[in-house]
Design a protein around this motif. Structure first.
Motif, PDB file in Angstrom:
ATOM      1  N   GLY A  26      10.242   6.366   5.686  1.00 17.56           N
ATOM      2  CA  GLY A  26      10.415   7.380   6.503  1.00 17.56           C
ATOM      3  C   GLY A  26       9.966   8.794   6.062  1.00 17.56           C
ATOM      4  N   ARG A  27       8.876   8.654   5.128  1.00 18.74           N
ATOM      5  CA  ARG A  27       8.218   9.947   4.591  1.00 18.74           C
ATOM      6  C   ARG A  27       6.926  10.312   5.310  1.00 18.74           C
ATOM      7  NH1 ARG A  27       9.921   7.686  -0.489  1.00 18.74           N
ATOM      8  NH2 ARG A  27       7.837   7.315  -0.830  1.00 18.74           N
ATOM      9  N   ASN A  28       6.393  11.365   5.112  1.00 15.17           N
ATOM     10  CA  ASN A  28       5.229  11.464   5.628  1.00 15.17           C
ATOM     11  C   ASN A  28       4.209  10.944   4.707  1.00 15.17           C
ATOM     12  OD1 ASN A  28       5.834  13.201   7.867  1.00 15.17           O
ATOM     13  ND2 ASN A  28       5.843  14.926   6.357  1.00 15.17           N
ATOM     14  N   VAL A  29       2.938  10.383   5.128  1.00 19.59           N
ATOM     15  CA  VAL A  29       2.156   9.761   4.045  1.00 19.59           C
ATOM     16  C   VAL A  29       1.394  11.181   3.428  1.00 19.59           C
ATOM     17  CG1 VAL A  29      -0.046   8.482   4.215  1.00 19.59           C
ATOM     18  CG2 VAL A  29       1.777   7.649   5.621  1.00 19.59           C
ATOM     19  N   ASN A  30       1.488  10.907   2.154  1.00 25.08           N
ATOM     20  CA  ASN A  30       0.780  11.963   1.554  1.00 25.08           C
ATOM     21  C   ASN A  30      -0.048  11.355   0.337  1.00 25.08           C
ATOM     22  OD1 ASN A  30       0.056  14.240  -0.125  1.00 25.08           O
ATOM     23  ND2 ASN A  30       1.922  14.403  -1.120  1.00 25.08           N
ATOM     24  N   PRO A  31      -1.571  11.130   0.703  1.00 23.38           N
ATOM     25  CA  PRO A  31      -2.504  10.613  -0.304  1.00 23.38           C
ATOM     26  C   PRO A  31      -2.516  11.343  -1.721  1.00 23.38           C
ATOM     27  CG  PRO A  31      -3.494  11.084   1.866  1.00 23.38           C
ATOM     28  CD  PRO A  31      -2.152  11.731   1.889  1.00 23.38           C
ATOM     29  N   GLU A  32      -1.999  12.718  -1.649  1.00 20.80           N
ATOM     30  CA  GLU A  32      -2.133  13.299  -2.894  1.00 20.80           C
ATOM     31  C   GLU A  32      -1.186  12.512  -3.974  1.00 20.80           C
ATOM     32  OE1 GLU A  32      -4.540  15.143  -4.038  1.00 20.80           O
ATOM     33  OE2 GLU A  32      -5.320  14.941  -2.062  1.00 20.80           O
ATOM     34  N   GLY A  59       0.844  -1.094  -0.096  1.00 18.37           N
ATOM     35  CA  GLY A  59      -0.055   0.046   0.078  1.00 18.37           C
ATOM     36  C   GLY A  59       0.772   1.399   0.055  1.00 18.37           C
ATOM     37  N   ASP A  60       0.314   2.212  -0.672  1.00 13.41           N
ATOM     38  CA  ASP A  60       1.095   3.274  -0.902  1.00 13.41           C
ATOM     39  C   ASP A  60       1.561   4.181   0.613  1.00 13.41           C
ATOM     40  OD1 ASP A  60       1.475   3.761  -3.433  1.00 13.41           O
ATOM     41  OD2 ASP A  60      -0.547   4.603  -3.657  1.00 13.41           O
ATOM     42  N   ASP A  61       0.380   4.159   1.685  1.00  8.88           N
ATOM     43  CA  ASP A  61       0.838   4.628   2.728  1.00  8.88           C
ATOM     44  C   ASP A  61       1.805   3.724   3.619  1.00  8.88           C
ATOM     45  OD1 ASP A  61      -0.955   2.707   3.001  1.00  8.88           O
ATOM     46  OD2 ASP A  61      -2.073   3.061   4.478  1.00  8.88           O
ATOM     47  N   ASN A  62       1.874   2.508   3.520  1.00  6.66           N
ATOM     48  CA  ASN A  62       2.789   1.801   4.141  1.00  6.66           C
ATOM     49  C   ASN A  62       4.267   2.003   3.583  1.00  6.66           C
ATOM     50  OD1 ASN A  62       3.397  -0.369   6.114  1.00  6.66           O
ATOM     51  ND2 ASN A  62       3.919  -1.497   4.297  1.00  6.66           N
ATOM     52  N   ILE A  63       4.181   1.836   2.307  1.00  8.86           N
ATOM     53  CA  ILE A  63       5.506   2.311   1.582  1.00  8.86           C
ATOM     54  C   ILE A  63       6.107   3.527   1.959  1.00  8.86           C
ATOM     55  CG2 ILE A  63       6.673   2.470  -0.695  1.00  8.86           C
ATOM     56  CD1 ILE A  63       4.894   0.377  -1.867  1.00  8.86           C
ATOM     57  N   GLN A  64       5.315   4.572   2.138  1.00 11.11           N
ATOM     58  CA  GLN A  64       5.807   5.856   2.297  1.00 11.11           C
ATOM     59  C   GLN A  64       6.380   6.018   3.727  1.00 11.11           C
ATOM     60  OE1 GLN A  64       2.482   8.579   1.399  1.00 11.11           O
ATOM     61  NE2 GLN A  64       2.986   8.563  -0.842  1.00 11.11           N
ATOM     62  N   SER A  65       5.489   5.430   4.680  1.00 12.04           N
ATOM     63  CA  SER A  65       5.857   5.727   6.017  1.00 12.04           C
ATOM     64  C   SER A  65       7.172   4.521   6.084  1.00 12.04           C
ATOM     65  CB  SER A  65       4.693   5.196   7.129  1.00 12.04           C
ATOM     66  OG  SER A  65       4.047   4.136   6.775  1.00 12.04           O
ATOM     67  N   LYS A  66       7.397   3.470   5.450  1.00 12.36           N
ATOM     68  CA  LYS A  66       8.353   2.608   5.975  1.00 12.36           C
ATOM     69  C   LYS A  66       9.570   3.355   5.261  1.00 12.36           C
ATOM     70  CE  LYS A  66       7.163  -1.603   7.575  1.00 12.36           C
ATOM     71  NZ  LYS A  66       6.057  -1.124   8.092  1.00 12.36           N
ATOM     72  N   THR A 114      -0.371   6.413  -5.973  1.00  8.05           N
ATOM     73  CA  THR A 114      -0.758   5.678  -7.066  1.00  8.05           C
ATOM     74  C   THR A 114      -1.111   4.208  -7.253  1.00  8.05           C
ATOM     75  OG1 THR A 114       1.642   4.724  -7.407  1.00  8.05           O
ATOM     76  CG2 THR A 114       1.140   7.010  -8.505  1.00  8.05           C
ATOM     77  N   HIS A 115      -1.285   3.717  -6.018  1.00  9.15           N
ATOM     78  CA  HIS A 115      -1.720   2.314  -6.016  1.00  9.15           C
ATOM     79  C   HIS A 115      -2.833   1.923  -5.058  1.00  9.15           C
ATOM     80  CE1 HIS A 115       1.835   1.626  -8.521  1.00  9.15           C
ATOM     81  NE2 HIS A 115       1.634   0.420  -8.396  1.00  9.15           N
ATOM     82  N   GLY A 116      -3.052   3.071  -4.088  1.00  6.11           N
ATOM     83  CA  GLY A 116      -4.150   2.865  -3.178  1.00  6.11           C
ATOM     84  C   GLY A 116      -3.544   2.639  -1.679  1.00  6.11           C
ATOM     85  N   SER A 117      -4.320   2.700  -0.809  1.00  7.61           N
ATOM     86  CA  SER A 117      -3.695   2.650   0.770  1.00  7.61           C
ATOM     87  C   SER A 117      -3.684   0.976   0.998  1.00  7.61           C
ATOM     88  CB  SER A 117      -4.716   3.410   1.834  1.00  7.61           C
ATOM     89  OG  SER A 117      -5.775   2.715   1.546  1.00  7.61           O
ATOM     90  N   SER A 118      -2.943   0.681   1.909  1.00  8.56           N
ATOM     91  CA  SER A 118      -2.990  -0.619   2.491  1.00  8.56           C
ATOM     92  C   SER A 118      -4.200  -1.091   2.504  1.00  8.56           C
ATOM     93  CB  SER A 118      -2.166  -0.748   3.961  1.00  8.56           C
ATOM     94  OG  SER A 118      -0.866  -0.255   3.498  1.00  8.56           O
ATOM     95  N   GLN A 119      -5.176  -0.204   3.197  1.00  4.39           N
ATOM     96  CA  GLN A 119      -6.486  -0.700   3.663  1.00  4.39           C
ATOM     97  C   GLN A 119      -7.260  -1.048   2.338  1.00  4.39           C
ATOM     98  OE1 GLN A 119      -7.780  -0.961   6.678  1.00  4.39           O
ATOM     99  NE2 GLN A 119     -10.029  -1.360   5.970  1.00  4.39           N
ATOM    100  N   GLN A 120      -7.397  -0.091   1.446  1.00  4.82           N
ATOM    101  CA  GLN A 120      -7.961  -0.185  -0.014  1.00  4.82           C
ATOM    102  C   GLN A 120      -7.443  -1.441  -0.532  1.00  4.82           C
ATOM    103  OE1 GLN A 120      -6.945   3.766  -1.470  1.00  4.82           O
ATOM    104  NE2 GLN A 120      -9.171   4.107  -1.688  1.00  4.82           N
TER     105      GLN A 120
END
Ligand SMILES: [Zn+2]
Length: 291
Positions: A250-256, A241-248, A259-265
């Motif tokens: 070390g970046r802020n999660v930025n939905p904007e 998921g995009d949010d997981n990849i971003q936080s892993k 490109t692939h959807g959140s882990s939940q989605q």
């Protein structure tokens, strides 16, 4: 173990790639290449440094070999590259029935390349760092099996059914290519409601549709899928998921920038296809064309 024992490989589906680790120098990743490339993971394009511009290797280095050590489903239960090939056999079996039945379209098999270190593709030269992807130019899904180890880096587990989910996701992009919708995706125009996200979630959902049918029927390739295996696929979907990849990273999660959807989605998309077996449950593009 996920494949039923004793199934002989009916055909050599996978081609081996690799050009001795030689990656064309220079170029860097270009957005033009990303437009034509459908990945398992999003993330920062700069991290996909392995995909380098333009320079095509001779085709003969790319598509000669077959996976000689993969002859039966028992090999597929042992080796990751054989698992990719047998998963593809199962995917071809399921979609050659389901695509006509549910979308009134004929199924044609994609190409399948399993490579080490780097390989030339219709979309440019790819390396292991690119991750699994589908190239719509040559209608081929590309896998470097060493990528599977990276699932752990993102909090997933490198289990057989997680690997099969990844193969099925890339075949989902092939289905979209047949449907004529794949080109709607544009990684350069990201965001939570973007076509890029819709196309990626649909590929996860199509992977679930495959799972729904993959253990059914006399000639099924898979043993009955267990709850634990479904959980393995869900864990993998969550890991990418995009949010997981971003936080892993070390970046802020930025939905904007999704490109692939959140882990939940992504886990919900897989499950929705898996539970229903219906392409209609994957209709994120709201086309309303499925039976
Ligand atoms: Zn994808």
């Amino acid at each position: 173990m996920t494949f039923r024992g004793g199934i002989e490989k009916p055909e050599n589906l996978a081609r081996t790639g690799g050009n001795g680790g030689k990656i064309a120098a220079g170029g860097g990743i270009g957005t033009l290449l990303l437009v034509g490339l459908f990945l398992l993971m999003g993330g920062d394009p700069a991290q996909l440094g392995g995909l380098v511009g333009g320079e095509q290797q001779p085709q003969s280095q790319n598509s000669s070999g077959t996976l000689e050590h993969c002859q039966t489903s028992d090999d597929a239960n042992k080796y990751a590259d054989c698992r990719v090939e047998f998963t593809a056999l199962s995917l071809n079996q399921v979609w050659s029935t389901q695509l006509p039945d549910q979308a009134n379209l004929n199924y044609t098999k994609p190409g399948l390349t399993v490579f080490n270190s780097s390989t030339s593709t219709g979309c440019g030269t790819a390396s292991s760092a690119t991750g699994p992807f589908y190239c719509p130019v040559d209608h081929t899904a590309y896998f470097d099996v060493s990528f599977f180890d990276q699932l752990q880096k993102y909090g997933g587990e490198n289990t057989p059914f997680a690997q099969e989910y990844i193969v099925a996701h890339e075949f989902g992009h092939h289905i979209q290519s047949i449907e004529g919708t794949l080109g709607l995706s544009d990684y350069n125009d990201p965001g939570p409601n973007s076509n890029a996200v819709k196309i990626e979630l649909q590929a996860d959902c199509y992977a679930g549709v495959w799972g729904h049918f993959a253990d059914k029927g006399e000639d099924a390739f898979l043993e009955p899928i267990t709850e634990q295996q479904v959980q393995n696929a869900i864990d993998a979907a969550r890991a990418v998921g995009d949010d997981n990849i971003q936080s892993k990273a070390g970046r802020n999660v930025n939905p904007e920038s999704f490109t692939h959807g959140s882990s939940q989605q992504r886990q919900e998309a897989f499950l929705s296809g898996y539970r229903s077996g219906k392409m209609a449950s994957c209709d994120y593009l709201q086309r309303g064309v499925y039976s």
